[in-house]
Design a protein around this motif. Sequence first.
Motif, PDB file in Angstrom:
ATOM      1  N   VAL A 185       0.838  -1.196   0.000  1.00  0.00           N
ATOM      2  CA  VAL A 185       0.000   0.000   0.000  1.00  0.00           C
ATOM      3  C   VAL A 185       0.878   1.253   0.000  1.00  0.00           C
ATOM      4  CG1 VAL A 185      -1.684   1.351   1.319  1.00  0.00           C
ATOM      5  CG2 VAL A 185      -1.990  -1.113   1.077  1.00  0.00           C
ATOM      6  N   SER A 186       1.948   1.215   0.788  1.00  0.00           N
ATOM      7  CA  SER A 186       2.893   2.339   0.797  1.00  0.00           C
ATOM      8  C   SER A 186       3.465   2.572  -0.591  1.00  0.00           C
ATOM      9  CB  SER A 186       4.031   2.060   1.793  1.00  0.00           C
ATOM     10  OG  SER A 186       3.559   1.941   3.112  1.00  0.00           O
ATOM     11  N   ARG A 187       3.842   1.486  -1.257  1.00  0.00           N
ATOM     12  CA  ARG A 187       4.429   1.588  -2.594  1.00  0.00           C
ATOM     13  C   ARG A 187       3.433   2.186  -3.595  1.00  0.00           C
ATOM     14  NH1 ARG A 187       8.436  -1.484  -4.101  1.00  0.00           N
ATOM     15  NH2 ARG A 187       7.850  -3.128  -2.612  1.00  0.00           N
ATOM     16  N   GLU A 215      -0.364  -7.441  -4.300  1.00  0.00           N
ATOM     17  CA  GLU A 215      -0.569  -6.315  -5.203  1.00  0.00           C
ATOM     18  C   GLU A 215      -2.060  -6.089  -5.478  1.00  0.00           C
ATOM     19  OE1 GLU A 215       3.494  -7.884  -5.717  1.00  0.00           O
ATOM     20  OE2 GLU A 215       1.521  -8.839  -5.819  1.00  0.00           O
ATOM     21  N   GLU A 216      -2.808  -7.197  -5.691  1.00  0.00           N
ATOM     22  CA  GLU A 216      -4.248  -7.081  -5.950  1.00  0.00           C
ATOM     23  C   GLU A 216      -4.988  -6.567  -4.727  1.00  0.00           C
ATOM     24  OE1 GLU A 216      -8.066  -9.873  -7.297  1.00  0.00           O
ATOM     25  OE2 GLU A 216      -6.043 -10.718  -7.253  1.00  0.00           O
ATOM     26  N   SER A 217      -4.617  -7.090  -3.563  1.00  0.00           N
ATOM     27  CA  SER A 217      -5.249  -6.639  -2.330  1.00  0.00           C
ATOM     28  C   SER A 217      -4.996  -5.153  -2.097  1.00  0.00           C
ATOM     29  CB  SER A 217      -4.730  -7.445  -1.138  1.00  0.00           C
ATOM     30  OG  SER A 217      -5.219  -6.930   0.079  1.00  0.00           O
ATOM     31  N   ALA A 218      -3.742  -4.739  -2.227  1.00  0.00           N
ATOM     32  CA  ALA A 218      -3.389  -3.338  -1.972  1.00  0.00           C
ATOM     33  C   ALA A 218      -4.079  -2.396  -2.953  1.00  0.00           C
ATOM     34  CB  ALA A 218      -1.874  -3.160  -2.038  1.00  0.00           C
ATOM     35  N   ALA A 219      -4.172  -2.809  -4.207  1.00  0.00           N
ATOM     36  CA  ALA A 219      -4.837  -1.968  -5.201  1.00  0.00           C
ATOM     37  C   ALA A 219      -6.315  -1.794  -4.859  1.00  0.00           C
ATOM     38  CB  ALA A 219      -4.686  -2.578  -6.593  1.00  0.00           C
ATOM     39  N   GLY A 220      -6.947  -2.880  -4.412  1.00  0.00           N
ATOM     40  CA  GLY A 220      -8.349  -2.785  -4.015  1.00  0.00           C
ATOM     41  C   GLY A 220      -8.534  -1.926  -2.785  1.00  0.00           C
ATOM     42  N   LEU A 221      -7.669  -2.115  -1.807  1.00  0.00           N
ATOM     43  CA  LEU A 221      -7.753  -1.306  -0.590  1.00  0.00           C
ATOM     44  C   LEU A 221      -7.566   0.172  -0.903  1.00  0.00           C
ATOM     45  CD1 LEU A 221      -5.703  -3.575   1.844  1.00  0.00           C
ATOM     46  CD2 LEU A 221      -8.180  -3.219   1.878  1.00  0.00           C
ATOM     47  N   LYS A 222      -6.644   0.458  -1.820  1.00  0.00           N
ATOM     48  CA  LYS A 222      -6.397   1.856  -2.193  1.00  0.00           C
ATOM     49  C   LYS A 222      -7.653   2.470  -2.807  1.00  0.00           C
ATOM     50  CE  LYS A 222      -3.428   2.837  -5.548  1.00  0.00           C
ATOM     51  NZ  LYS A 222      -4.219   3.570  -6.588  1.00  0.00           N
ATOM     52  N   ARG A 223      -8.337   1.731  -3.673  1.00  0.00           N
ATOM     53  CA  ARG A 223      -9.578   2.241  -4.273  1.00  0.00           C
ATOM     54  C   ARG A 223     -10.630   2.517  -3.202  1.00  0.00           C
ATOM     55  NH1 ARG A 223      -8.326  -1.627  -8.292  1.00  0.00           N
ATOM     56  NH2 ARG A 223      -9.633  -3.186  -7.253  1.00  0.00           N
ATOM     57  N   VAL A 224     -10.760   1.590  -2.246  1.00  0.00           N
ATOM     58  CA  VAL A 224     -11.745   1.785  -1.174  1.00  0.00           C
ATOM     59  C   VAL A 224     -11.390   3.016  -0.343  1.00  0.00           C
ATOM     60  CG1 VAL A 224     -12.735   0.799   0.923  1.00  0.00           C
ATOM     61  CG2 VAL A 224     -12.356  -0.653  -1.077  1.00  0.00           C
ATOM     62  N   LEU A 225     -10.126   3.171  -0.020  1.00  0.00           N
ATOM     63  CA  LEU A 225      -9.685   4.316   0.777  1.00  0.00           C
ATOM     64  C   LEU A 225      -9.959   5.633   0.052  1.00  0.00           C
ATOM     65  CD1 LEU A 225      -6.298   2.891   2.111  1.00  0.00           C
ATOM     66  CD2 LEU A 225      -8.303   3.466   3.501  1.00  0.00           C
ATOM     67  N   LEU A 226      -9.696   5.658  -1.229  1.00  0.00           N
ATOM     68  CA  LEU A 226      -9.881   6.894  -1.988  1.00  0.00           C
ATOM     69  C   LEU A 226     -11.358   7.216  -2.202  1.00  0.00           C
ATOM     70  CD1 LEU A 226      -7.005   6.587  -4.623  1.00  0.00           C
ATOM     71  CD2 LEU A 226      -7.062   7.986  -2.542  1.00  0.00           C
ATOM     72  N   ASN A 227     -12.220   6.218  -2.042  1.00  0.00           N
ATOM     73  CA  ASN A 227     -13.657   6.439  -2.194  1.00  0.00           C
ATOM     74  C   ASN A 227     -14.380   6.553  -0.855  1.00  0.00           C
ATOM     75  OD1 ASN A 227     -14.129   6.456  -5.105  1.00  0.00           O
ATOM     76  ND2 ASN A 227     -13.453   4.336  -5.066  1.00  0.00           N
ATOM     77  N   ALA A 228     -13.631   6.548   0.242  1.00  0.00           N
ATOM     78  CA  ALA A 228     -14.248   6.651   1.566  1.00  0.00           C
ATOM     79  C   ALA A 228     -14.873   8.030   1.746  1.00  0.00           C
ATOM     80  CB  ALA A 228     -13.212   6.399   2.648  1.00  0.00           C
ATOM     81  N   SER A 229     -16.027   8.047   2.396  1.00  0.00           N
ATOM     82  CA  SER A 229     -16.735   9.298   2.650  1.00  0.00           C
ATOM     83  C   SER A 229     -17.644   9.093   3.848  1.00  0.00           C
ATOM     84  CB  SER A 229     -17.563   9.702   1.429  1.00  0.00           C
ATOM     85  OG  SER A 229     -18.638   8.792   1.248  1.00  0.00           O
ATOM     86  N   SER A 255      -1.082  17.641   8.448  1.00  0.00           N
ATOM     87  CA  SER A 255      -2.462  17.199   8.244  1.00  0.00           C
ATOM     88  C   SER A 255      -2.367  15.847   7.546  1.00  0.00           C
ATOM     89  CB  SER A 255      -3.250  18.198   7.404  1.00  0.00           C
ATOM     90  OG  SER A 255      -2.691  18.323   6.118  1.00  0.00           O
ATOM     91  N   ILE A 256      -3.193  14.904   7.992  1.00  0.00           N
ATOM     92  CA  ILE A 256      -3.111  13.533   7.497  1.00  0.00           C
ATOM     93  C   ILE A 256      -4.435  13.182   6.832  1.00  0.00           C
ATOM     94  CG2 ILE A 256      -2.860  11.103   8.168  1.00  0.00           C
ATOM     95  CD1 ILE A 256      -1.095  12.099  10.491  1.00  0.00           C
ATOM     96  N   ASP A 257      -4.408  12.999   5.515  1.00  0.00           N
ATOM     97  CA  ASP A 257      -5.631  12.707   4.774  1.00  0.00           C
ATOM     98  C   ASP A 257      -6.184  11.326   5.117  1.00  0.00           C
ATOM     99  OD1 ASP A 257      -6.092  14.890   2.480  1.00  0.00           O
ATOM    100  OD2 ASP A 257      -3.949  14.626   2.799  1.00  0.00           O
ATOM    101  N   ILE A 258      -5.300  10.335   5.203  1.00  0.00           N
ATOM    102  CA  ILE A 258      -5.719   8.969   5.498  1.00  0.00           C
ATOM    103  C   ILE A 258      -4.823   8.394   6.585  1.00  0.00           C
ATOM    104  CG2 ILE A 258      -6.044   6.632   4.603  1.00  0.00           C
ATOM    105  CD1 ILE A 258      -6.371   7.828   1.810  1.00  0.00           C
ATOM    106  N   LEU A 259      -5.424   7.923   7.649  1.00  0.00           N
ATOM    107  CA  LEU A 259      -4.718   7.178   8.694  1.00  0.00           C
ATOM    108  C   LEU A 259      -5.097   5.718   8.515  1.00  0.00           C
ATOM    109  CD1 LEU A 259      -3.177   6.659  11.332  1.00  0.00           C
ATOM    110  CD2 LEU A 259      -5.232   7.364  12.578  1.00  0.00           C
ATOM    111  N   LEU A 260      -4.145   4.885   8.112  1.00  0.00           N
ATOM    112  CA  LEU A 260      -4.407   3.467   7.881  1.00  0.00           C
ATOM    113  C   LEU A 260      -3.748   2.634   8.970  1.00  0.00           C
ATOM    114  CD1 LEU A 260      -5.520   1.119   6.261  1.00  0.00           C
ATOM    115  CD2 LEU A 260      -3.480   1.240   4.801  1.00  0.00           C
ATOM    116  N   ASN A 261      -4.564   2.089   9.844  1.00  0.00           N
ATOM    117  CA  ASN A 261      -4.077   1.212  10.910  1.00  0.00           C
ATOM    118  C   ASN A 261      -3.932  -0.197  10.346  1.00  0.00           C
ATOM    119  OD1 ASN A 261      -4.248   2.909  13.561  1.00  0.00           O
ATOM    120  ND2 ASN A 261      -6.158   3.336  12.476  1.00  0.00           N
ATOM    121  N   ASN A 262      -2.745  -0.483   9.864  1.00  0.00           N
ATOM    122  CA  ASN A 262      -2.470  -1.757   9.207  1.00  0.00           C
ATOM    123  C   ASN A 262      -1.738  -2.742  10.112  1.00  0.00           C
ATOM    124  OD1 ASN A 262      -1.774  -3.599   6.786  1.00  0.00           O
ATOM    125  ND2 ASN A 262       0.239  -2.975   7.559  1.00  0.00           N
TER     126      ASN A 262
END
Length: 231
Positions: free
Chosen positions: A18-20, A200-214, A76-83
């Motif tokens: 996810v960091s990458r 890679e697939e998991s991280a890409a999916g998680l990134k999409r979910v994070l960017l669509n969080a509201s 300021s932190i846009d996303i805090l991901l407790n991984n």
Amino acid sequence: MSGTILITGSNRGIGLEVSRQFASEGWRVLACCRDLSNADLLRALSEQYANVRLLPLDVTDHQAVAALGRTLQDESIDILLNNAGYYGPKGVGFGNVDFDEWRRVLETNTIAPYVMAETFADKVAASGRRVIAVLSSKVGSIADNTSGGGYIYRSSKTAVNQVVKSLSIDLRDRGISVIALHPGWVKTAMGGPNALISVEESAAGLKRVLLNASLENSGRFINYDGSEIPW
């Protein structure tokens, strides 16, 4: 639009990937792990991307979490991901529970994400995206439990899901979305070689979910593919 993401447990597996992926898209990545001296892949990532900042952090050390909050006081932190997470002993069935290990797992998987949220809520509220996410697991779903066992890890994820739900209510007035995430069964040191999807697939999916969080999906338990998981 890029921003700043703070990720715990960034030294391997899902946290590293996810960091990458965020770093490759120009995000400023605050990458935390317990022992930077043994985080060769994470150090290599920071050498590849100048926008990756390495920060030592044991999430179960509450004084260290508070100190990091002071270090990042102007951020300021846009996303805090407790991984960051700890599985504990495997194959734990009825009558075979190590209670000391249970406490250790709860400290890492349940209490630490709350402490991180309490410490960094102001910094998240000051950002543009305002997202707090916790890497949970489908095994924490009470509705999904048809096999029993797994008392230690299951209970830690069920409990952190409740933390997420309460945070989503308590922080709503500050515009912060709080979600629980299931990464899928991933081929990592924890998931094992028989897992179904790549990191890679998991991280890409998680990134999409994070960017669509509201605020619309705040307080929900979301799979890496965007589908909702029952509590």
